[in-house]
Design a protein around this motif. Structure first.
Motif, mmCIF file in Angstrom:
data_model
loop_
_atom_site.group_PDB
_atom_site.id
_atom_site.type_symbol
_atom_site.label_atom_id
_atom_site.label_comp_id
_atom_site.label_asym_id
_atom_site.label_seq_id
_atom_site.Cartn_x
_atom_site.Cartn_y
_atom_site.Cartn_z
ATOM 1 N N THR A 571 50.420 34.665 53.780
ATOM 2 C CA THR A 571 51.570 34.783 52.878
ATOM 3 C C THR A 571 52.546 35.873 53.313
ATOM 4 O O THR A 571 53.687 35.913 52.840
ATOM 5 C CB THR A 571 51.103 35.053 51.439
ATOM 6 O OG1 THR A 571 50.273 36.228 51.426
ATOM 7 C CG2 THR A 571 50.303 33.880 50.906
ATOM 8 N N ASN A 588 49.640 29.261 44.760
ATOM 9 C CA ASN A 588 48.722 30.103 43.995
ATOM 10 C C ASN A 588 47.528 29.303 43.487
ATOM 11 O O ASN A 588 46.380 29.773 43.526
ATOM 12 C CB ASN A 588 49.455 30.752 42.821
ATOM 13 C CG ASN A 588 50.360 31.895 43.268
ATOM 14 O OD1 ASN A 588 50.136 32.499 44.325
ATOM 15 N ND2 ASN A 588 51.372 32.199 42.470
ATOM 16 N N HIS A 591 45.145 28.669 46.351
ATOM 17 C CA HIS A 591 44.357 29.846 46.714
ATOM 18 C C HIS A 591 43.256 30.122 45.690
ATOM 19 O O HIS A 591 42.161 30.584 46.055
ATOM 20 C CB HIS A 591 45.273 31.056 46.865
ATOM 21 C CG HIS A 591 45.939 31.127 48.206
ATOM 22 N ND1 HIS A 591 47.182 31.680 48.398
ATOM 23 C CD2 HIS A 591 45.545 30.687 49.425
ATOM 24 C CE1 HIS A 591 47.506 31.607 49.685
ATOM 25 N NE2 HIS A 591 46.526 31.000 50.318
ATOM 26 N N VAL A 592 43.520 29.849 44.408
ATOM 27 C CA VAL A 592 42.464 29.977 43.393
ATOM 28 C C VAL A 592 41.319 29.041 43.728
ATOM 29 O O VAL A 592 40.133 29.410 43.649
ATOM 30 C CB VAL A 592 43.027 29.671 41.985
ATOM 31 C CG1 VAL A 592 41.895 29.499 40.975
ATOM 32 C CG2 VAL A 592 43.965 30.784 41.540
ATOM 33 N N TYR A 595 39.258 30.240 46.853
ATOM 34 C CA TYR A 595 38.298 31.306 46.536
ATOM 35 C C TYR A 595 37.117 30.764 45.733
ATOM 36 O O TYR A 595 35.955 31.109 46.004
ATOM 37 C CB TYR A 595 38.981 32.428 45.753
ATOM 38 C CG TYR A 595 38.017 33.572 45.494
ATOM 39 C CD1 TYR A 595 37.766 34.519 46.475
ATOM 40 C CD2 TYR A 595 37.322 33.663 44.284
ATOM 41 C CE1 TYR A 595 36.854 35.538 46.267
ATOM 42 C CE2 TYR A 595 36.413 34.686 44.061
ATOM 43 C CZ TYR A 595 36.179 35.613 45.059
ATOM 44 O OH TYR A 595 35.255 36.608 44.854
ATOM 45 N N SER A 608 35.366 39.969 49.085
ATOM 46 C CA SER A 608 36.476 40.888 48.817
ATOM 47 C C SER A 608 37.654 40.592 49.733
ATOM 48 O O SER A 608 38.819 40.611 49.301
ATOM 49 C CB SER A 608 36.020 42.340 49.002
ATOM 50 O OG SER A 608 35.013 42.669 48.053
ATOM 51 N N ALA A 611 39.278 37.356 48.551
ATOM 52 C CA ALA A 611 40.020 37.580 47.305
ATOM 53 C C ALA A 611 41.382 38.209 47.598
ATOM 54 O O ALA A 611 42.401 37.848 46.984
ATOM 55 C CB ALA A 611 39.220 38.475 46.366
ATOM 56 N N TYR A 612 41.409 39.147 48.538
ATOM 57 C CA TYR A 612 42.676 39.777 48.921
ATOM 58 C C TYR A 612 43.630 38.755 49.529
ATOM 59 O O TYR A 612 44.831 38.728 49.205
ATOM 60 C CB TYR A 612 42.388 40.908 49.912
ATOM 61 C CG TYR A 612 43.623 41.525 50.512
ATOM 62 C CD1 TYR A 612 44.460 42.349 49.775
ATOM 63 C CD2 TYR A 612 43.954 41.258 51.845
ATOM 64 C CE1 TYR A 612 45.601 42.894 50.334
ATOM 65 C CE2 TYR A 612 45.091 41.806 52.415
ATOM 66 C CZ TYR A 612 45.913 42.624 51.656
ATOM 67 O OH TYR A 612 47.042 43.158 52.221
ATOM 68 N N LYS A 613 43.109 37.909 50.395
ATOM 69 C CA LYS A 613 43.946 36.903 51.057
ATOM 70 C C LYS A 613 44.427 35.828 50.085
ATOM 71 O O LYS A 613 45.463 35.192 50.317
ATOM 72 C CB LYS A 613 43.178 36.250 52.212
ATOM 73 C CG LYS A 613 42.943 37.173 53.389
ATOM 74 C CD LYS A 613 44.273 37.562 54.026
ATOM 75 C CE LYS A 613 44.100 38.441 55.242
ATOM 76 N NZ LYS A 613 45.406 38.801 55.864
ATOM 77 N N CYS A 614 43.666 35.604 49.038
ATOM 78 C CA CYS A 614 44.014 34.561 48.064
ATOM 79 C C CYS A 614 44.730 35.110 46.829
ATOM 80 O O CYS A 614 44.905 34.387 45.843
ATOM 81 C CB CYS A 614 42.754 33.803 47.627
ATOM 82 S SG CYS A 614 42.016 32.792 48.926
ATOM 83 N N ALA A 615 45.112 36.356 46.888
ATOM 84 C CA ALA A 615 45.790 36.971 45.734
ATOM 85 C C ALA A 615 47.073 36.225 45.409
ATOM 86 O O ALA A 615 47.789 35.756 46.302
ATOM 87 C CB ALA A 615 46.083 38.436 46.024
ATOM 88 N N ALA A 616 47.370 36.108 44.139
ATOM 89 C CA ALA A 616 48.572 35.401 43.705
ATOM 90 C C ALA A 616 49.821 36.090 44.229
ATOM 91 O O ALA A 616 49.877 37.322 44.324
ATOM 92 C CB ALA A 616 48.610 35.323 42.185
#
Length: 619
Positions: A571, A588, A591-592, A595, A608, A611-616
């Motif tokens: 992103t 978004n 990515h949810v 994860y 972890s 989760a960072y890479k898939c953050a909204a």
């Protein structure tokens, strides 16, 4: 022999056989995309190692036709060979037949010929292609001769036909038994048989993926494709597999016996065909001309019928077990890619501080290592493309251990890879930024590609729509910016079979095959800037009813795509001012899902990172 010596030897054989030109395609007798090394005649003769190409040799010229995917590669590999590159994707490039008809004079010993003859090996041409060549050349007064000149020339170092073992593929993965498949295909053939033929008919099957699917068998004969080199003749009362006996161990033989599959030697198929009666069905796009000539030369007399293979059509529509297997494989693949990118960002470049080099080849090996950790992983589904910076602009770039670029913590990396799992086949491309200042053009290019990628993934279309009708959706944003790409936007994908299969696809060329529920295609627009970078984003998507409810049935008039691939996007490369709210919402939500489905396969540190890479993302 070097390339020039090989061409000289071929010309000597042409003189001896009265030929004005000889054609060497990048084909094998089974119409395969990836071939066993034994049949890589075009590559052996020319030194060009691309997957698609045809060499034409006359007494004064040697030329290679290939498409835009391989222009850069061919330009490099043909240098010094004397072979001229013909860019067949260019609108002003003549076809091979057009060139042969206009090339004057086609000479022998530099004397014009009154009767021109072009030679080719009928085993390397489909029936349809052979007929088209013959008809077009005949219009120009040029004859065509069936002859194999490469076999007597390529005697030193030619690989043998592979002898790897055949193994059964469980119906638990395939979702259907051999008995069911045979009955279904016979049921599709029987309406085309005349009553006076007493029910006698046969279907000639030469495509290796069709044979593997029909008999629920797999093998290791072709790199990246779990297939078995063989032929099949399916008749009303029996099914015969023509395969080398060395490929059958006791378990394989017992499996074939249990399913009432007769076995004969691989080479015996030609004599067997001569004894057939009634109607003989064949797919002229996939059965080679040599097999068809064996049908015509038989004594009993048969009626031949050229049809689109019913196996090809049925195989493309994945059943519920196959689709669930694809979901399982995608989760395994997503975990492997998460581990790889985490390693690349957090560990890979640390070794450079001590003077060690990190190369494209190192990345390829490391990704394979992570994929091999996955359940039911067998092999890669094609050779990984790790294109750093300018190499990413070479669409089918292939790094080798001795010829690859050093990868530094800066610039762009294009990574196109896939895995063969017993559960299914994967194919994914991600482009990531490794560090340094991002050029504004790079962000614009990445965003044009991503927007087109999302546009195709979210398309809603009526039943009967063909892939070429959707192709512009993936290109619209780059077209508006005056950019395009030469490769297809989407190819069909097999289930633990070929990564590139049909009959469905998404590309500019007209394809009469409509997209149907259960079809899997890739979604992979790209932008390639020579000398700078390549950007491609690819997921696999499958056709589903547009209404996503329990009441949805195959009778619904509208269709849509479900994304199968599970891996985050970079992103940081998105130019947010170009993105719509709907596109951001889709990204978004995706990515949810990534994860949710991949994280159960990861340890805490990997979770972890994911989760960072898939953050909204927000504007």
């Amino acid at each position: 022999m070097n390339v020039q010596e090989k061409i000289q030897g071929l010309r000597a054989a042409m003189r001896a056989n009265g030929l004005s030109a000889y054609v060497v395609p990048g084909n094998d007798p089974h119409a395969s995309e990836y071939m066993a090394a034994h049949w890589c005649e075009m590559q052996w003769l020319s030194g060009f190692n691309g997957e698609a190409g045809t060499v034409v040799v006359t007494m004064d010229k040697a030329l290679l036709w290939t498409d835009s995917r391989y222009y850069l590669q061919a330009g490099i590999e043909l240098e010094g060979t004397g072979i001229e590159l013909m860019r067949e994707s260019d609108v002003d490039c003549p076809s091979i037949v057009e060139w042969l008809m206009k090339h004057e004079p086609l000479t022998m010993n530099h004397e014009p010929l009154t009767g021109l003859t072009v030679g080719l090996n009928p085993e390397m041409f489909s029936v349809n292609d052979f007929r088209a060549w013959k008809e077009q050349l005949a219009e120009a007064g040029i004859e065509m001769k069936s002859i194999d000149l490469i076999k007597p020339l390529w005697t030193e170092g030619r690989p043998t036909i592979p002898q790897d073992k055949l193994y059964p593929y469980s119906a638990d993965f395939a979702g259907e038994t051999v008995e069911s498949k045979l009955a279904k295909i016979r049921g599709l053939l029987e309406p085309g048989v005349r009553s006076e033929e007493s029910g006698r008919y046969a279907l000639i099957v030469s495509a290796l993926d069709e044979i593997a699917w029909l008999l629920n068998i797999r093998g290791n004969d072709v790199e990246y494709n779990p297939v078995v080199i063989s032929y099949v003749v399916l008749e009303a009362d029996k099914c015969t597999l023509f395969v080398d006996a060395n490929k059958l161990d006791a378990a394989a033989q017992n499996y074939l016996d249990f399913n009432n599959i007769d076995v004969q030697p691989y080479e015996a198929v030609f004599d067997y065909i001569k004894g057939l009666s009634g109607t003989v069905f064949y797919d002229g796009a996939r059965v080679n001309e040599a097999l068809f000539e064996a049908i015509r030369n038989q004594e009993s007399g048969v009626r031949t019928k050229n049809i689109k293979s019913p196996i090809l059509v049925d195989k493309a529509k994945k059943n519920t077990v196959e689709l669930e297997g694809e979901h399982i494989a995608m989760r395994q693949d997503g975990a492997a890619l998460t581990r790889f990118f985490k390693w690349l960002e957090e560990e890979a470049f640390m070794s450079q501080e001590s003077g060690a080099r990190l190369t494209e080849w190192d990345l390829m090996e490391k990704l394979h290592e992570f994929r091999a950790m996955g359940d039911n992983f067998v092999e890669e589904s094609f050779g990984t493309i790790a294109g750093y910076q300018a190499n990413g602009a070479i669409v089918h770039y292939a790094a080798t251990k001795d010829n690859c670029a050093e990868v530094k913590p800066e610039g762009m990396l294009l990574l196109d890879s896939g895995g063969q799992y017993l559960d299914g086949t994967t194919d994914i491309t991600r482009t990531i930024w490794l560090g340094g200042r991002k050029p504004e053009q790079a962000k614009l290019d990445y965003t044009y590609v991503l927007k087109g990628h999302i546009a195709l993934a979210t398309a809603r279309f009526p039943r009967g729509t063909r892939g070429n009708q959707l192709d512009a959706l993936a290109k619209q944003y780059m077209w508006a910016a005056g950019i395009t790409f030469g490769h297809g936007t989407g190819h069909g994908v097999g289930h633990f079979l070929g990564c590139h299969e049909g009959p469905q696809n998404v590309r500019t060329d007209n394809n009469p095959t409509p997209l149907e529920i259960g079809h899997i295609v890739s979604d992979e627009p790209g932008i390639y800037r020579t000398g700078k970078w390549g950007i491609r984003t690819e997921n696999l998507i499958t056709v589903i009813p547009a209404k996503q409810t329990k009441e949805a049935t195959t009778e619904d008039e509208w269709l849509a795509f479900e994304t199968l691939t599970l891996c985050f996007y970079d992103t940081s490369l998105i130019e947010m001012s170009l993105m719509t709210d709907e596109e951001i919402d889709w990204l978004n939500a995706y990515h949810v899902r990534v994860y949710k489905e991949v994280s159960p396969l990861l340890n805490d540190d990997e979770k972890s990172y994911l989760a960072y890479k898939c953050a909204a993302i927000e504007r």
